[in-house]
Design a protein around this motif. Sequence first.
Motif, PDB file in Angstrom:
ATOM      1  N   GLY A  97       0.842  -1.094   0.257  1.00  0.00           N
ATOM      2  CA  GLY A  97       0.025   0.140   0.320  1.00  0.00           C
ATOM      3  C   GLY A  97       1.025   1.449  -0.044  1.00  0.00           C
ATOM      4  N   TYR A  98       0.234   2.219  -0.390  1.00  0.00           N
ATOM      5  CA  TYR A  98       0.850   3.654  -0.355  1.00  0.00           C
ATOM      6  C   TYR A  98       0.461   4.816   0.318  1.00  0.00           C
ATOM      7  N   ASN A  99       0.993   5.604   0.871  1.00  0.00           N
ATOM      8  CA  ASN A  99       1.176   7.392   0.777  1.00  0.00           C
ATOM      9  C   ASN A  99       1.470   8.730   0.176  1.00  0.00           C
ATOM     10  N   THR A 100       1.129   9.172   0.075  1.00  0.00           N
ATOM     11  CA  THR A 100       1.649  10.725  -0.997  1.00  0.00           C
ATOM     12  C   THR A 100       2.026  11.049  -0.483  1.00  0.00           C
ATOM     13  N   MET A 101       3.051  11.413  -0.073  1.00  0.00           N
ATOM     14  CA  MET A 101       3.680  13.118   1.103  1.00  0.00           C
ATOM     15  C   MET A 101       3.657  14.164   0.391  1.00  0.00           C
ATOM     16  N   GLN A 102       2.598  15.359   0.900  1.00  0.00           N
ATOM     17  CA  GLN A 102       2.251  16.016   0.586  1.00  0.00           C
ATOM     18  C   GLN A 102       3.285  17.661   0.478  1.00  0.00           C
ATOM     19  N   THR A 103       3.607  18.424  -0.886  1.00  0.00           N
ATOM     20  CA  THR A 103       4.948  18.730  -1.252  1.00  0.00           C
ATOM     21  C   THR A 103       5.439  19.633   0.080  1.00  0.00           C
ATOM     22  N   GLY A 104       4.578  20.078   1.066  1.00  0.00           N
ATOM     23  CA  GLY A 104       4.857  21.139   2.364  1.00  0.00           C
ATOM     24  C   GLY A 104       5.689  20.003   3.222  1.00  0.00           C
ATOM     25  N   ASP A 105       5.301  18.535   3.574  1.00  0.00           N
ATOM     26  CA  ASP A 105       5.135  17.157   4.633  1.00  0.00           C
ATOM     27  C   ASP A 105       7.396  17.875   4.495  1.00  0.00           C
ATOM     28  N   THR A 106       7.275  17.116   6.002  1.00  0.00           N
ATOM     29  CA  THR A 106       8.811  17.674   6.704  1.00  0.00           C
ATOM     30  C   THR A 106       8.891  17.303   7.836  1.00  0.00           C
ATOM     31  N   GLY A 107      10.046  16.909   8.210  1.00  0.00           N
ATOM     32  CA  GLY A 107      10.388  15.674   9.483  1.00  0.00           C
ATOM     33  C   GLY A 107      10.496  14.616   9.481  1.00  0.00           C
ATOM     34  N   GLU A 108       9.715  13.329  10.378  1.00  0.00           N
ATOM     35  CA  GLU A 108       9.882  11.928   9.819  1.00  0.00           C
ATOM     36  C   GLU A 108       8.440  11.784   9.646  1.00  0.00           C
ATOM     37  N   LEU A 109       8.366  10.660   8.388  1.00  0.00           N
ATOM     38  CA  LEU A 109       7.615   9.715   8.085  1.00  0.00           C
ATOM     39  C   LEU A 109       7.891   8.091   8.900  1.00  0.00           C
ATOM     40  N   GLU A 110       7.177   7.341   9.911  1.00  0.00           N
ATOM     41  CA  GLU A 110       6.975   5.418  10.525  1.00  0.00           C
ATOM     42  C   GLU A 110       6.015   5.396   9.452  1.00  0.00           C
ATOM     43  N   VAL A 111       6.535   4.295   9.541  1.00  0.00           N
ATOM     44  CA  VAL A 111       5.041   3.378   8.783  1.00  0.00           C
ATOM     45  C   VAL A 111       5.155   1.712   9.956  1.00  0.00           C
ATOM     46  N   ARG A 112       3.883   1.954  10.455  1.00  0.00           N
ATOM     47  CA  ARG A 112       3.625   0.632  11.836  1.00  0.00           C
ATOM     48  C   ARG A 112       2.763  -0.544  11.092  1.00  0.00           C
ATOM     49  N   VAL A 113       3.351  -1.887  10.865  1.00  0.00           N
ATOM     50  CA  VAL A 113       2.652  -2.939   9.988  1.00  0.00           C
ATOM     51  C   VAL A 113       2.067  -3.512  11.831  1.00  0.00           C
ATOM     52  N   LEU A 114       1.162  -3.991  11.592  1.00  0.00           N
ATOM     53  CA  LEU A 114       0.481  -4.613  12.882  1.00  0.00           C
ATOM     54  C   LEU A 114      -0.560  -6.111  12.349  1.00  0.00           C
ATOM     55  N   ASP A 115      -0.054  -7.553  13.234  1.00  0.00           N
ATOM     56  CA  ASP A 115      -1.130  -8.553  12.845  1.00  0.00           C
ATOM     57  C   ASP A 115      -2.460  -8.000  13.370  1.00  0.00           C
ATOM     58  N   ASP A 116      -3.822  -9.014  12.954  1.00  0.00           N
ATOM     59  CA  ASP A 116      -5.242  -9.064  13.325  1.00  0.00           C
ATOM     60  C   ASP A 116      -5.376  -8.780  14.872  1.00  0.00           C
ATOM     61  N   GLY A 117      -4.221  -8.898  15.704  1.00  0.00           N
ATOM     62  CA  GLY A 117      -4.174  -8.938  16.677  1.00  0.00           C
ATOM     63  C   GLY A 117      -3.979  -7.782  17.530  1.00  0.00           C
ATOM     64  N   GLY A 118      -3.273  -6.880  17.027  1.00  0.00           N
ATOM     65  CA  GLY A 118      -3.181  -5.589  17.092  1.00  0.00           C
ATOM     66  C   GLY A 118      -1.633  -5.210  17.946  1.00  0.00           C
ATOM     67  N   ALA A 119      -0.247  -6.597  17.481  1.00  0.00           N
ATOM     68  CA  ALA A 119       0.711  -6.927  18.183  1.00  0.00           C
ATOM     69  C   ALA A 119       1.602  -6.734  16.761  1.00  0.00           C
ATOM     70  N   THR A 120       2.392  -5.570  17.246  1.00  0.00           N
ATOM     71  CA  THR A 120       3.146  -4.859  15.618  1.00  0.00           C
ATOM     72  C   THR A 120       4.506  -5.797  15.525  1.00  0.00           C
TER      73      THR A 120
END
Length: 181
Positions: free
Chosen positions: A143-166
């Motif tokens: 899947g993807y996310n489109t960064m906005q032209t004014g974005d700065t800082g940090e992108l974080e991607v978290r993946v969780l299972d169907d039980g909520g565990a990271t």
Amino acid sequence: MTRASHLPTLAALMLTLAGCPEGSAVAQNPDAGPPVDAGASDAQSTTPWHASSSTPSSPPAEPSSERASIELLQLTLTSDVQKKDPVDTLDVAPPGTRVYAHLKLRNRSQDKRKVHVDFLVNGKLRTPLDLTVEPSWSFRTWGYNTMQTGDTGELEVRVLDDGGATLATARLPIKAKSKAK
């Protein structure tokens, strides 16, 4: 009854004796075209575990929990996915571009499972995705996310299972790529 009428029953019995539930031998998704915002997926494995095993005696050990585990084998943050694979590995998330989270997972259950992917920009949720994972030894989805032209800082991607565990967390700085001279 004739001998021919016993063949389906005999085939089911042979699969059961081999340790493979009936109907679980091969499950593969055909190409469905390019991914959509909510992600896309593909079953990688077309060989059941017992077909490649040198000893057909028993299946791999199941986890002690009631439900078989889902494992994240690989998480790649990439600028694109082509032919179901990431084209590169990003070290920065440039403003104004798409950042794909490409996942390779193992679903050892006999049921479809879900994983949840969150894209956060500077700690704030930007894009939440639920992706379906078919039963497979190696299943790819993204899947993807489109960064906005004014974005700065940090992108974080978290993946969780169907039980909520990271299952995994990945971070990228958001900044324009430096131009090579």
